[in-house]
Write an enzyme that holds these catalytic residues in place. Structure first.
Site, PDB file in Angstrom:
ATOM      1  N   SER A  96       0.578  -1.327   0.308  1.00 36.48           N
ATOM      2  CA  SER A  96      -0.075   0.411   0.217  1.00 36.48           C
ATOM      3  C   SER A  96       0.771   1.586   0.106  1.00 36.48           C
ATOM      4  CB  SER A  96      -1.057  -0.343   0.689  1.00 36.48           C
ATOM      5  OG  SER A  96      -2.183  -0.927   1.218  1.00 36.48           O
ATOM      6  N   ASP A 296      -9.014  -4.766   2.261  1.00 34.24           N
ATOM      7  CA  ASP A 296      -7.090  -5.763   2.164  1.00 34.24           C
ATOM      8  C   ASP A 296      -7.227  -6.791   3.440  1.00 34.24           C
ATOM      9  OD1 ASP A 296      -4.603  -5.816   1.124  1.00 34.24           O
ATOM     10  OD2 ASP A 296      -4.302  -5.076   3.006  1.00 34.24           O
ATOM     11  N   HIS A 300      -6.399 -11.000   2.821  1.00 36.48           N
ATOM     12  CA  HIS A 300      -5.269 -10.949   4.090  1.00 36.48           C
ATOM     13  C   HIS A 300      -5.498 -12.508   4.742  1.00 36.48           C
ATOM     14  CE1 HIS A 300      -1.550  -8.509   2.708  1.00 36.48           C
ATOM     15  NE2 HIS A 300      -2.344  -7.525   2.908  1.00 36.48           N
ATOM     16  N   HIS A 384      -0.664  -9.942  -1.567  1.00 33.58           N
ATOM     17  CA  HIS A 384      -1.480  -9.150  -2.123  1.00 33.58           C
ATOM     18  C   HIS A 384      -0.760  -9.875  -3.333  1.00 33.58           C
ATOM     19  CE1 HIS A 384      -0.316  -5.431  -0.105  1.00 33.58           C
ATOM     20  NE2 HIS A 384      -1.926  -6.002   0.380  1.00 33.58           N
TER      21      HIS A 384
HETATM   22 ZN   LIG Z   1      -2.086  -5.801   2.386  1.00 35.40          ZN
END
Ligand SMILES: [Zn+2]
Length: 420
Positions: A96, A296, A300, A384
């Site tokens: 990020s 996000d 994860h 990611h």
């Molecule tokens: Zn992340």
């Protein structure tokens, strides 16, 4: 630099040629809206669904709008794709920090960098430049207010982990007018629990750890109104505003059934509404960053249930921004993600899982709104990936987001509004 500059100058010409040929670049459902939104560009609302790529958006569309439905974020009339790769010696997959640095500065850098170049030199940020141009600025997030995505717009550090230093820079250097989200632990020194006490039952590892003194007291001394509850937020009017509604993120990121919680004390949409009513009093305009971090972080953990919940909260915040823009045609609204997370695919539920267990397991079934059908989410990683992210936009300059660009293109468009 020359290449990027010439590319965005060319973009409207290309769009004009395509339009002359009778082709439409815009979403037909909302073409009329796009025409109504041609105001002089003054404000920018930039919305980050952290970890949100095409599969996350499609899962949200099925779950929230149904087979023939359309999300508000997908109705924005112009759309394109962004590539997200960083300039990192160790990996082609961004975090990020590098992604937000690309947005905020137009420069590719290494993972973990907060608006510094590959050699660690600080870069001018859109947050600081907008302030210098006389605009009001703000950030709203369900992460720590000092987490990577907001930080890159309003701070410069070689390490995204230095969140107390990032908070200090907010107060001493870039002075955003509105700061709303989590991360109270970084604003207070160890031993000062604050409004959200240390070692809460839901996560005993959370405790105040700032090394820059009592930054909440410092914020008050610098003229910020400080709030820590939804009621206080609602009552706050005008002036500079600091709201911290949790020790760290405004949720607990864990796998399904293992203490996962998404229940921010103040919702992303509520915070966005307050930010807009506060910032929009400036005649010179404003810049507002809005971020939903839960997409996000639950990806994860391969937690589809909570990820869909976070996507629903993002969608409500997008609706707030879109409604604001409907009556403020000088406002550009952009919705995108900084990178994909989870290697996610949307699958049917009729077949057995062909891809394995653990982080490759299928997740679901999830109901499709207004239908008896269901879908599965299938994850391939807990990290990611390099998948492109969709970008949709409404308002002045929105057409510049058509086509496929590197994520630095966000900077090249936004800077046309925010640096003048
Ligand atoms: Zn992340």
């Amino acid at each position: 630099m020359t290449f990027r500059s010439s590319r965005w100058l060319l973009a409207p010409v290309v769009a004009g040629v395509v339009a002359a040929a009778g082709l439409s670049l815009a979403n037909p459902i909302t073409d009329a809206d796009a025409g109504a939104a041609k105001g002089k560009a003054r404000n920018v609302i930039f919305i980050n669904g952290d970890g949100m790529s095409a599969a996350q958006r499609e899962a949200a569309r099925l779950y929230l709008a149904g087979l023939d439905g359309q999300l508000t974020m997908d109705k924005l009339p112009y759309s394109g794709q962004l590539t997200t790769s960083p300039h990192d010696p160790k990996t082609p997959i961004t975090d990020s920090a590098a992604a937000a640095t690309a947005w905020a500065t137009g420069e590719k850098t290494y993972n973990g960098a907060i608006s510094v170049d590959v050699d660690g030199n600080p870069l001018p940020t859109l947050g600081a430049q907008a302030k210098a141009a006389g605009k009001s600025t703000g950030l709203v997030t369900t992460a720590q207010v000092t987490d990577a995505s907001p930080a890159a717009f309003f701070a410069n550090t070689a390490d995204r982990g230095a969140q107390d230093e990032i908070a200090r820079q907010y107060l001493d250097v870039t002075r955003p007018d509105v700061i709303l989200g989590g991360g109270e632990d970084w604003w207070l020194p160890a031993g000062n629990g604050g409004a959200y006490p240390d070692k809460p039952a839901e996560d005993p590892s959370e405790a105040s750890k700032g090394t820059k003194g009592d930054l909440i007291a410092k914020a008050k001394a610098k003229g910020y109104r400080y709030v820590s509850t939804a009621a206080q937020l609602q009552a706050a009017k005008g002036g500079k505003l600091l709201g911290l509604f949790g020790n760290e993120e405004l949720f607990q990121q864990r796998a399904e059934g293992q203490g996962d919680v998404y229940a921010p004390p103040a919702s992303l949409a509520t915070m966005t509404e307050k930010a807009l009513s506060t910032l929009s009093t400036n005649k010179k305009g404003f810049f507002l960053l809005v971020e939903e971090e839960g997409i996000d972080e639950f990806a994860h953990d391969n937690n589809g249930t909570r990820m869909l919940q976070a996507l629903g909260e993002l969608e409500k915040a997008v609706a707030v921004a879109r409604n604001f823009a409907a009556t403020h045609p000088d406002t550009l609204v952009v919705v995108t993600g900084d990178h994909e997370c989870g290697g996610l695919t949307v699958e049917d539920t009729a077949t057995s899982d062909e891809s394995g267990d653990g982080i490759s397991a299928e997740d679901g079934p999830f109901p499709i709104k207004g239908s008896s059908q269901t879908f599965n989410l299938d994850w391939t990683t807990s990290g990611h990936t390099g998948a492109d992210v969709p970008v949709t936009a409404y308002g002045p300059l929105a057409e510049q987001f058509t086509g496929k660009h590197p994520n630095t293109h966000v900077h090249d468009v936004l800077s046309q509004i925010l640096t003048r």
